[in-house]
Scaffold this active site. Sequence first.
Site, PDB file in Angstrom:
ATOM      1  N   TYR A  51      86.845  81.434  16.737  1.00  0.00           N
ATOM      2  CA  TYR A  51      87.686  80.250  16.581  1.00  0.00           C
ATOM      3  C   TYR A  51      86.869  79.096  16.018  1.00  0.00           C
ATOM      4  O   TYR A  51      85.936  78.600  16.652  1.00  0.00           O
ATOM      5  CB  TYR A  51      88.299  79.826  17.921  1.00  0.00           C
ATOM      6  CG  TYR A  51      89.307  80.795  18.492  1.00  0.00           C
ATOM      7  CD1 TYR A  51      89.877  81.811  17.718  1.00  0.00           C
ATOM      8  CD2 TYR A  51      89.705  80.705  19.819  1.00  0.00           C
ATOM      9  CE1 TYR A  51      90.796  82.699  18.249  1.00  0.00           C
ATOM     10  CE2 TYR A  51      90.635  81.583  20.355  1.00  0.00           C
ATOM     11  CZ  TYR A  51      91.174  82.577  19.562  1.00  0.00           C
ATOM     12  OH  TYR A  51      92.089  83.450  20.104  1.00  0.00           O
ATOM     13  N   SER A  52      87.229  78.678  14.819  1.00  0.00           N
ATOM     14  CA  SER A  52      86.477  77.636  14.104  1.00  0.00           C
ATOM     15  C   SER A  52      84.995  77.987  14.027  1.00  0.00           C
ATOM     16  O   SER A  52      84.126  77.116  14.049  1.00  0.00           O
ATOM     17  CB  SER A  52      86.673  76.259  14.744  1.00  0.00           C
ATOM     18  OG  SER A  52      88.000  75.817  14.572  1.00  0.00           O
TER      19      SER A  52
END
Length: 225
Positions: free
Chosen positions: A61-62
Amino acid sequence: MEYARLGNTGLKVSRICLGCMGFGDAGHWIHKWVLNEESSRPIIQKALELGINFFDTANVYSLGVSEEILGRALKDFARREEVVIATKVHGKMREDPNGGGLSRKAILTEIDNSLRRLGTDYVDLYQIHRWDYETPIEETLEALNDVVRAGKARYMALRPCGLAVPEGAACGRKTRLDALRLNAKSLQPDLPRRRARDAAAPPRRGDWFNSLQPAGLGTLDARLG
Protein backbone atom coordinates in the site's frame (compact mmCIF):
# COMPACT_ATOMS: atom_id res chain seq x y z
CA MET A 1 -17.72 -1.99 20.18
CA GLU A 2 -18.19 -5.75 19.96
CA TYR A 3 -15.24 -8.11 19.98
CA ALA A 4 -14.86 -11.63 18.65
CA ARG A 5 -12.25 -14.34 18.59
CA LEU A 6 -10.18 -14.37 15.40
CA GLY A 7 -11.08 -17.65 13.74
CA ASN A 8 -10.47 -20.50 16.17
CA THR A 9 -7.74 -18.64 18.08
CA GLY A 10 -7.91 -16.99 21.47
CA LEU A 11 -7.09 -13.58 19.98
CA LYS A 12 -9.94 -11.10 20.36
CA VAL A 13 -10.42 -8.36 17.80
CA SER A 14 -13.02 -5.69 17.22
CA ARG A 15 -15.70 -6.80 14.78
CA ILE A 16 -14.82 -3.73 12.75
CA CYS A 17 -11.30 -3.67 11.37
CA LEU A 18 -9.88 -0.41 10.06
CA GLY A 19 -8.41 -1.05 6.63
CA CYS A 20 -5.51 1.23 5.83
CA MET A 21 -5.19 1.03 2.04
CA GLY A 22 -6.57 4.55 1.88
CA PHE A 23 -3.70 5.98 3.91
CA GLY A 24 -0.53 6.79 2.02
CA ASP A 25 1.04 8.92 -0.65
CA ALA A 26 -0.72 9.38 -3.98
CA GLY A 27 2.65 9.92 -5.58
CA HIS A 28 3.72 6.39 -4.66
CA TRP A 29 0.51 4.51 -5.38
CA ILE A 30 -1.82 3.61 -8.21
CA HIS A 31 -4.81 5.05 -6.32
CA LYS A 32 -4.75 8.83 -6.31
CA TRP A 33 -7.53 9.14 -3.75
CA VAL A 34 -5.40 8.04 -0.78
CA LEU A 35 -5.18 10.36 2.21
CA ASN A 36 -1.87 11.81 3.31
CA GLU A 37 -0.58 11.42 6.86
CA GLU A 38 -2.12 14.62 8.15
CA SER A 39 -5.57 13.53 7.00
CA SER A 40 -5.12 9.88 8.02
CA ARG A 41 -4.16 10.37 11.65
CA PRO A 42 -7.53 11.72 12.88
CA ILE A 43 -9.27 8.68 11.38
CA ILE A 44 -6.97 6.27 13.19
CA GLN A 45 -7.36 8.21 16.42
CA LYS A 46 -11.17 8.21 16.12
CA ALA A 47 -11.17 4.48 15.42
CA LEU A 48 -9.28 3.88 18.65
CA GLU A 49 -11.68 6.09 20.57
CA LEU A 50 -14.59 4.02 19.23
CA GLY A 51 -13.00 0.81 20.47
CA ILE A 52 -11.50 -0.51 17.24
CA ASN A 53 -8.35 -2.46 18.07
CA PHE A 54 -7.82 -4.22 14.72
CA PHE A 55 -5.85 -2.46 11.96
CA ASP A 56 -5.05 -3.97 8.58
CA THR A 57 -2.48 -2.75 6.08
CA ALA A 58 -0.05 -4.23 3.54
CA ASN A 59 3.53 -3.72 2.49
CA VAL A 60 2.48 -2.73 -1.01
CA TYR A 61 0.00 0.00 0.00
CA SER A 62 1.63 3.19 -1.27
CA LEU A 63 4.82 1.10 -1.38
CA GLY A 64 5.13 1.08 2.40
CA VAL A 65 3.86 4.55 3.24
CA SER A 66 0.60 3.17 4.66
CA GLU A 67 2.55 1.06 7.14
CA GLU A 68 4.63 4.07 8.14
CA ILE A 69 1.56 6.24 8.74
CA LEU A 70 -0.21 3.53 10.74
CA GLY A 71 2.86 2.75 12.82
CA ARG A 72 3.48 6.37 13.81
CA ALA A 73 -0.18 6.99 14.63
CA LEU A 74 -0.52 3.90 16.81
CA LYS A 75 2.69 4.79 18.62
CA ASP A 76 1.23 8.21 19.45
CA PHE A 77 -2.36 7.20 20.20
CA ALA A 78 -2.25 3.65 21.63
CA ARG A 79 -0.28 1.13 23.63
CA ARG A 80 1.23 -1.60 21.44
CA GLU A 81 -0.17 -4.45 23.53
CA GLU A 82 -3.70 -3.06 23.18
CA VAL A 83 -3.88 -3.14 19.38
CA VAL A 84 -3.84 -5.88 16.77
CA ILE A 85 -1.76 -5.00 13.72
CA ALA A 86 -2.15 -7.01 10.52
CA THR A 87 -0.12 -6.60 7.37
CA LYS A 88 0.34 -8.57 4.17
CA VAL A 89 3.05 -9.79 1.82
CA HIS A 90 3.17 -10.50 -1.91
CA GLY A 91 3.04 -7.17 -3.73
CA LYS A 92 5.98 -6.07 -5.85
CA MET A 93 8.08 -3.65 -3.82
CA ARG A 94 11.11 -3.42 -6.08
CA GLU A 95 11.89 -4.03 -9.74
CA ASP A 96 14.48 -6.74 -9.13
CA PRO A 97 13.47 -10.39 -9.77
CA ASN A 98 12.86 -11.05 -6.06
CA GLY A 99 11.07 -7.79 -5.35
CA GLY A 100 7.71 -9.46 -4.75
CA GLY A 101 5.93 -12.78 -4.45
CA LEU A 102 5.94 -15.44 -1.76
CA SER A 103 9.36 -17.03 -2.02
CA ARG A 104 11.29 -17.61 1.18
CA LYS A 105 13.63 -14.77 0.26
CA ALA A 106 10.77 -12.37 -0.39
CA ILE A 107 8.88 -13.22 2.81
CA LEU A 108 11.90 -13.00 5.11
CA THR A 109 12.97 -9.72 3.52
CA GLU A 110 9.55 -8.12 3.55
CA ILE A 111 8.62 -8.99 7.15
CA ASP A 112 11.72 -7.10 8.32
CA ASN A 113 10.88 -4.15 6.07
CA SER A 114 7.29 -4.08 7.33
CA LEU A 115 8.38 -4.17 10.96
CA ARG A 116 10.79 -1.30 10.35
CA ARG A 117 8.09 0.83 8.71
CA LEU A 118 5.50 0.00 11.38
CA GLY A 119 7.98 0.77 14.15
CA THR A 120 7.34 -2.48 16.01
CA ASP A 121 9.22 -5.70 16.61
CA TYR A 122 6.24 -7.94 15.70
CA VAL A 123 2.91 -7.92 13.90
CA ASP A 124 -0.07 -9.76 15.26
CA LEU A 125 -1.20 -11.15 11.93
CA TYR A 126 0.92 -11.73 8.80
CA GLN A 127 -1.12 -12.55 5.72
CA ILE A 128 -0.58 -13.78 2.20
CA HIS A 129 -1.99 -10.94 0.09
CA ARG A 130 -2.26 -12.80 -3.22
CA TRP A 131 -1.49 -16.32 -4.38
CA ASP A 132 1.94 -16.95 -5.92
CA TYR A 133 1.66 -19.72 -8.47
CA GLU A 134 5.39 -19.64 -9.19
CA THR A 135 6.43 -20.59 -5.64
CA PRO A 136 5.72 -24.02 -4.10
CA ILE A 137 3.19 -23.71 -1.30
CA GLU A 138 5.51 -25.73 0.95
CA GLU A 139 8.18 -23.05 0.61
CA THR A 140 5.73 -20.27 1.41
CA LEU A 141 4.22 -21.96 4.46
CA GLU A 142 7.58 -22.99 5.87
CA ALA A 143 8.83 -19.41 5.54
CA LEU A 144 5.71 -18.06 7.27
CA ASN A 145 6.16 -20.64 10.00
CA ASP A 146 9.72 -19.42 10.53
CA VAL A 147 8.46 -15.83 10.78
CA VAL A 148 6.13 -16.87 13.60
CA ARG A 149 8.76 -18.98 15.36
CA ALA A 150 11.17 -16.05 15.20
CA GLY A 151 8.65 -13.93 17.09
CA LYS A 152 8.11 -11.52 14.22
CA ALA A 153 4.43 -12.43 13.87
CA ARG A 154 1.95 -13.91 16.32
CA TYR A 155 -0.29 -15.53 13.72
CA MET A 156 -0.24 -16.07 9.99
CA ALA A 157 -3.12 -16.29 7.55
CA LEU A 158 -3.80 -17.36 4.02
CA ARG A 159 -5.73 -14.90 1.92
CA PRO A 160 -6.21 -17.28 -0.99
CA CYS A 161 -8.02 -16.94 -4.26
CA GLY A 162 -10.48 -19.46 -5.64
CA LEU A 163 -9.40 -23.06 -5.88
CA ALA A 164 -6.08 -22.44 -4.14
CA VAL A 165 -7.86 -22.61 -0.78
CA PRO A 166 -8.22 -26.40 -0.42
CA GLU A 167 -4.80 -26.97 -1.95
CA GLY A 168 -3.11 -24.70 0.57
CA ALA A 169 -5.08 -26.07 3.51
CA ALA A 170 -4.21 -29.66 2.63
CA CYS A 171 -0.55 -28.83 2.26
CA GLY A 172 -0.56 -27.07 5.61
CA ARG A 173 -1.78 -30.20 7.34
CA LYS A 174 0.72 -32.36 5.48
CA THR A 175 3.73 -30.31 6.51
CA ARG A 176 2.59 -30.20 10.18
CA LEU A 177 3.66 -26.61 10.72
CA ASP A 178 3.84 -25.48 14.33
CA ALA A 179 2.39 -22.04 13.63
CA LEU A 180 -1.35 -21.51 13.59
CA ARG A 181 -2.84 -20.96 10.17
CA LEU A 182 -6.06 -19.03 9.67
CA ASN A 183 -8.09 -19.60 6.53
CA ALA A 184 -8.87 -15.96 5.80
CA LYS A 185 -11.06 -15.36 2.80
CA SER A 186 -11.35 -11.81 1.52
CA LEU A 187 -14.64 -10.99 -0.12
CA GLN A 188 -14.24 -8.97 -3.30
CA PRO A 189 -16.69 -6.55 -4.91
CA ASP A 190 -16.99 -8.85 -7.95
CA LEU A 191 -18.67 -11.50 -5.81
CA PRO A 192 -21.23 -12.56 -8.43
CA ARG A 193 -18.39 -13.73 -10.71
CA ARG A 194 -16.58 -15.43 -7.83
CA ARG A 195 -19.42 -17.42 -6.33
CA ALA A 196 -18.76 -20.54 -8.42
CA ARG A 197 -15.10 -20.57 -7.39
CA ASP A 198 -15.81 -19.90 -3.74
CA ALA A 199 -18.36 -22.70 -3.62
CA ALA A 200 -15.48 -25.12 -4.12
CA ALA A 201 -14.13 -24.10 -0.71
CA PRO A 202 -17.10 -23.52 1.60
CA PRO A 203 -16.43 -21.97 5.01
CA ARG A 204 -15.60 -24.33 7.85
CA ARG A 205 -16.11 -23.85 11.56
CA GLY A 206 -13.42 -21.47 12.74
CA ASP A 207 -13.02 -19.76 9.35
CA TRP A 208 -13.13 -15.99 9.47
CA PHE A 209 -13.72 -13.34 6.87
CA ASN A 210 -11.71 -10.14 6.55
CA SER A 211 -13.82 -8.42 3.95
CA LEU A 212 -12.45 -6.04 1.33
CA GLN A 213 -14.93 -3.26 0.56
CA PRO A 214 -17.45 -4.85 2.96
CA ALA A 215 -20.55 -3.52 1.23
CA GLY A 216 -19.63 -5.73 -1.73
CA LEU A 217 -21.43 -3.35 -4.08
CA GLY A 218 -24.64 -4.32 -2.32
CA THR A 219 -24.05 -8.07 -2.43
CA LEU A 220 -23.72 -8.29 1.35
CA ASP A 221 -26.91 -6.35 1.97
CA ALA A 222 -29.42 -8.78 3.48
CA ARG A 223 -32.25 -6.91 1.75
CA LEU A 224 -30.87 -8.12 -1.59
CA GLY A 225 -31.04 -11.76 -0.52
